[in-house]
Scaffold this motif. Structure first.
Motif, PDB file in Angstrom:
ATOM      1  N   PRO A 265       0.837  -1.208   0.000  1.00 59.55           N
ATOM      2  CA  PRO A 265       0.000   0.000   0.000  1.00 59.55           C
ATOM      3  C   PRO A 265       0.866   1.250   0.000  1.00 59.55           C
ATOM      4  O   PRO A 265       1.801   1.374   0.773  1.00 59.55           O
ATOM      5  CB  PRO A 265      -0.800  -0.133   1.294  1.00 59.55           C
ATOM      6  N   THR A 266       0.556   2.166  -0.893  1.00 58.54           N
ATOM      7  CA  THR A 266       1.304   3.410  -1.001  1.00 58.54           C
ATOM      8  C   THR A 266       0.339   4.540  -1.324  1.00 58.54           C
ATOM      9  O   THR A 266      -0.502   4.405  -2.207  1.00 58.54           O
ATOM     10  CB  THR A 266       2.363   3.334  -2.115  1.00 58.54           C
ATOM     11  N   ILE A 267       0.455   5.642  -0.610  1.00 58.30           N
ATOM     12  CA  ILE A 267      -0.352   6.802  -0.935  1.00 58.30           C
ATOM     13  C   ILE A 267       0.319   7.535  -2.087  1.00 58.30           C
ATOM     14  O   ILE A 267       1.494   7.883  -2.023  1.00 58.30           O
ATOM     15  CB  ILE A 267      -0.517   7.719   0.279  1.00 58.30           C
ATOM     16  N   LEU A 268      -0.428   7.744  -3.139  1.00 59.07           N
ATOM     17  CA  LEU A 268       0.109   8.351  -4.346  1.00 59.07           C
ATOM     18  C   LEU A 268      -0.024   9.861  -4.302  1.00 59.07           C
ATOM     19  O   LEU A 268      -0.920  10.394  -3.653  1.00 59.07           O
ATOM     20  CB  LEU A 268      -0.627   7.794  -5.568  1.00 59.07           C
ATOM     21  N   PRO A 269       0.837  10.562  -4.991  1.00 60.36           N
ATOM     22  CA  PRO A 269       0.825  12.027  -4.910  1.00 60.36           C
ATOM     23  C   PRO A 269      -0.316  12.650  -5.688  1.00 60.36           C
ATOM     24  O   PRO A 269      -0.799  12.095  -6.660  1.00 60.36           O
ATOM     25  CB  PRO A 269       2.166  12.415  -5.539  1.00 60.36           C
ATOM     26  N   GLN A 270      -0.718  13.809  -5.242  1.00 62.87           N
ATOM     27  CA  GLN A 270      -1.686  14.589  -5.993  1.00 62.87           C
ATOM     28  C   GLN A 270      -0.916  15.404  -7.014  1.00 62.87           C
ATOM     29  O   GLN A 270       0.089  16.022  -6.696  1.00 62.87           O
ATOM     30  CB  GLN A 270      -2.465  15.508  -5.061  1.00 62.87           C
ATOM     31  N   ALA A 271      -1.378  15.388  -8.250  1.00 60.42           N
ATOM     32  CA  ALA A 271      -0.600  16.053  -9.299  1.00 60.42           C
ATOM     33  C   ALA A 271      -1.463  16.789 -10.307  1.00 60.42           C
ATOM     34  O   ALA A 271      -1.151  16.864 -11.470  1.00 60.42           O
ATOM     35  CB  ALA A 271       0.278  15.025 -10.011  1.00 60.42           C
ATOM     36  N   GLY A 272      -2.625  17.300  -9.888  1.00 57.24           N
ATOM     37  CA  GLY A 272      -3.414  18.090 -10.820  1.00 57.24           C
ATOM     38  C   GLY A 272      -4.763  17.490 -11.105  1.00 57.24           C
ATOM     39  O   GLY A 272      -5.217  16.575 -10.431  1.00 57.24           O
ATOM     40  N   GLU A 273      -5.406  17.986 -12.114  1.00 57.86           N
ATOM     41  CA  GLU A 273      -6.766  17.587 -12.450  1.00 57.86           C
ATOM     42  C   GLU A 273      -6.790  16.715 -13.690  1.00 57.86           C
ATOM     43  O   GLU A 273      -6.361  17.135 -14.757  1.00 57.86           O
ATOM     44  CB  GLU A 273      -7.627  18.837 -12.698  1.00 57.86           C
ATOM     45  N   PRO A 274      -7.267  15.484 -13.583  1.00 63.27           N
ATOM     46  CA  PRO A 274      -7.355  14.631 -14.772  1.00 63.27           C
ATOM     47  C   PRO A 274      -8.474  15.105 -15.689  1.00 63.27           C
ATOM     48  O   PRO A 274      -9.470  15.636 -15.243  1.00 63.27           O
ATOM     49  CB  PRO A 274      -7.664  13.248 -14.189  1.00 63.27           C
ATOM     50  N   SER A 275      -8.304  14.911 -16.972  1.00 61.34           N
ATOM     51  CA  SER A 275      -9.280  15.440 -17.919  1.00 61.34           C
ATOM     52  C   SER A 275     -10.631  14.761 -17.787  1.00 61.34           C
ATOM     53  O   SER A 275     -11.635  15.321 -18.162  1.00 61.34           O
ATOM     54  CB  SER A 275      -8.752  15.274 -19.349  1.00 61.34           C
ATOM     55  N   PHE A 276     -10.669  13.528 -17.266  1.00 62.02           N
ATOM     56  CA  PHE A 276     -11.967  12.874 -17.160  1.00 62.02           C
ATOM     57  C   PHE A 276     -12.752  13.401 -15.966  1.00 62.02           C
ATOM     58  O   PHE A 276     -13.852  12.976 -15.700  1.00 62.02           O
ATOM     59  CB  PHE A 276     -11.821  11.345 -17.074  1.00 62.02           C
ATOM     60  N   CYS A 277     -12.199  14.333 -15.192  1.00 62.81           N
ATOM     61  CA  CYS A 277     -12.929  15.011 -14.121  1.00 62.81           C
ATOM     62  C   CYS A 277     -12.983  16.507 -14.416  1.00 62.81           C
ATOM     63  O   CYS A 277     -12.968  17.329 -13.513  1.00 62.81           O
ATOM     64  CB  CYS A 277     -12.257  14.779 -12.762  1.00 62.81           C
ATOM     65  N   ASN A 278     -13.023  16.873 -15.677  1.00 60.40           N
ATOM     66  CA  ASN A 278     -12.789  18.259 -16.044  1.00 60.40           C
ATOM     67  C   ASN A 278     -13.964  19.182 -15.733  1.00 60.40           C
ATOM     68  O   ASN A 278     -13.857  20.087 -14.933  1.00 60.40           O
ATOM     69  CB  ASN A 278     -12.455  18.339 -17.534  1.00 60.40           C
ATOM     70  N   THR A 279     -15.086  18.950 -16.380  1.00 60.21           N
ATOM     71  CA  THR A 279     -16.244  19.809 -16.158  1.00 60.21           C
ATOM     72  C   THR A 279     -17.487  18.959 -16.138  1.00 60.21           C
ATOM     73  O   THR A 279     -17.541  17.874 -16.693  1.00 60.21           O
ATOM     74  CB  THR A 279     -16.409  20.853 -17.281  1.00 60.21           C
ATOM     75  N   THR A 280     -18.521  19.453 -15.495  1.00 62.95           N
ATOM     76  CA  THR A 280     -19.800  18.764 -15.525  1.00 62.95           C
ATOM     77  C   THR A 280     -20.491  19.067 -16.844  1.00 62.95           C
ATOM     78  O   THR A 280     -20.101  19.977 -17.576  1.00 62.95           O
ATOM     79  CB  THR A 280     -20.716  19.229 -14.386  1.00 62.95           C
TER      80      THR A 280
END
Length: 446
Positions: A265-280
């Protein structure tokens, strides 16, 4: 979001189908024609066609034209059938995404979809797939599942078909580069089609000992084991970077991070906004210049501005090896506690050394960062501060490193330019610090 993605997937598949039909213009195969195909090895043509008829609503669905080609190619070899097999799976994924819409091209359930997928894979040659031990894709075809084919020619994110309250997919994956997947299979570059599949896991209070904050999901690929990495040159040094990103869009805690459970188990870093979560979908109307009333336009603009200043939806960027998709891989959004007295420790204590030795210390200084529950925190910045008791000295250049997947940051080039006694402290911006005992460097500069 889902409608646009489905539209792309269907359009992409129809493009493939059109090419197929152009190469054989007089032929318009039907399910009965296909049923006369011969079985070759684990490729049961009749069963495959019958299972297709059980899943697809339309007997003239483009999938049957693809199956006709699959029949021809499988008679040559499984390798010859593999490219068209991925096209069949791509069409299957596109239709699966309509199964919960107002108009569905699928009449079969998740079990039927899983069976047909295994039929097709049995005709192909895909590393990691054994027809004698079929994969269960049942969850992947469910409402909270993910099933889709991507390649270096399809860089769009592959996403779950379920959405959260804002209309976003619950989870997904995408390439982190614009010039291809940079995937490797057994150390060899791989740029052919890849089947992604996954599903939302049952709700649980904890995931690998950490408190869950939102969706926990399973993501995998065929073929396996794939490594989504590439080597780049930074300051004349070769550095391995990840090229696949995975994200969770449904976040109930702004302080959550993604916990990845594979080899450990490893906590992965936050590195920005993925395009599949871009806009509603509603925000997308504004971006596309839809004709809205002045009141609606102001409301959407205000919402977009508010979202801009909020923490971005969480994503993780995989930074090496086959960490994400080498076999089944569970990921989830979690929160975690950190005890500032124990979070940062010296994995390798700085021991007394010799000034003129290279390296000065027998074992490189190493610092480990863990959560209270013992989970390694990856990609955490660690700084070393040195205080000497023998007057001035030049601060070492190698004093800032980032932790790896094991939570350890190593300082192999840490050097001091003066003999004497020192105290060294390891700092992190968010989690606390750890102080070593006094150590000494002996000798004189040559």
């Amino acid at each position: 979001m889902r409608t646009r993605t489905i539209g792309f997937a269907i359009a992409g598949v129809f493009g493939l189908v059109s090419c197929m039909q152009d190469s054989n213009p007089p032929v318009s195969p039907t399910a009965p024609q296909l049923a006369r195909g011969r079985n070759v090895g684990s490729c049961a043509i009749t069963t495959t066609v019958n299972d297709a008829k059980a899943y697809f609503s339309d007997s003239k669905d483009p999938v049957f034209a693809l199956l006709d080609t699959l029949t021809t190619q499988s008679a040559i070899s499984a390798s010859a059938a593999t490219p068209v097999g991925f096209r069949v799976l791509s069409r299957l994924g596109a239709v699966a995404n309509t199964a919960y819409g107002s108009s569905s091209s699928a009449k079969g359930d998740s079990v039927a979809g899983s069976k047909f997928a295994n039929d097709v894979l049995g005709c192909m040659s895909v590393s990691g797939y054994d027809a004698a031990s079929p994969v269960s894709f049942v969850s992947a075809f469910g409402k909270t599942g993910l099933f889709g084919v991507r390649s270096d020619a399809k860089l769009q994110a592959v996403i779950s078909r379920a959405t959260d309250t804002d209309g976003e997919p619950l989870f997904g994956a995408e390439s982190g580069e614009t010039d291809g997947w940079h995937a490797s299979l057994g150390g060899t570059a791989y740029s052919d089609d890849i089947l992604f599949y996954g599903s939302r896991l049952p709700l649980a209070a904890t995931f690998e000992g950490e408190d869950t904050a939102s969706v926990t999901f399973e993501l995998s690929t065929l073929p396996t084991p794939l490594a989504f990495t590439k080597s780049v040159t930074v300051n004349n040094e070769s550095v391995t970077e990840g090229t696949l990103r995975a994200g969770v869009c449904d976040m109930s805690s702004l302080s959550a991070q993604i916990l990845h459970d594979h080899d450990q188990p490893t906590i992965l870093p936050q590195a920005g906004e993925p395009s599949f979560c871009n806009t509603t979908g509603r925000d997308a109307l504004l971006l596309l210049g839809a004709k809205l009333s002045p009141t609606a336009r102001v409301a959407l603009a205000a919402r977009s501005v508010a979202n801009y200043f909020l923490p971005q939806p969480l994503m993780a960027r995989i930074g090496g090896g086959s960490a994400l998709v080498s076999g089944l891989s569970d990921l989830g959004a979690v929160t975690f506690d950190v005890d500032t007295n124990t979070a940062v420790t010296f994995y390798t204590q700085p021991a007394s050394g010799k000034l003129n030795a290279n390296p000065q210390f027998k074992d490189p200084i190493a610092v480990q960062v863990l959560s209270t529950n013992g989970t390694a925190l990856g990609d955490v910045k660690v700084s070393l501060t040195v205080v000497g008791n023998s007057g001035s000295f030049t601060p070492p250049a190698d004093s800032v490193r980032f932790t790896g997947a094991d939570g350890i940051a190593t300082f192999p080039d840490f050097q001091l330019d003066k003999a004497g006694g020192y105290t060294i402290t390891a700092h992190t911006p968010s989690y606390g610090s750890a102080v070593s005992n006094l150590f000494n460097l002996t000798g004189k500069l040559k």
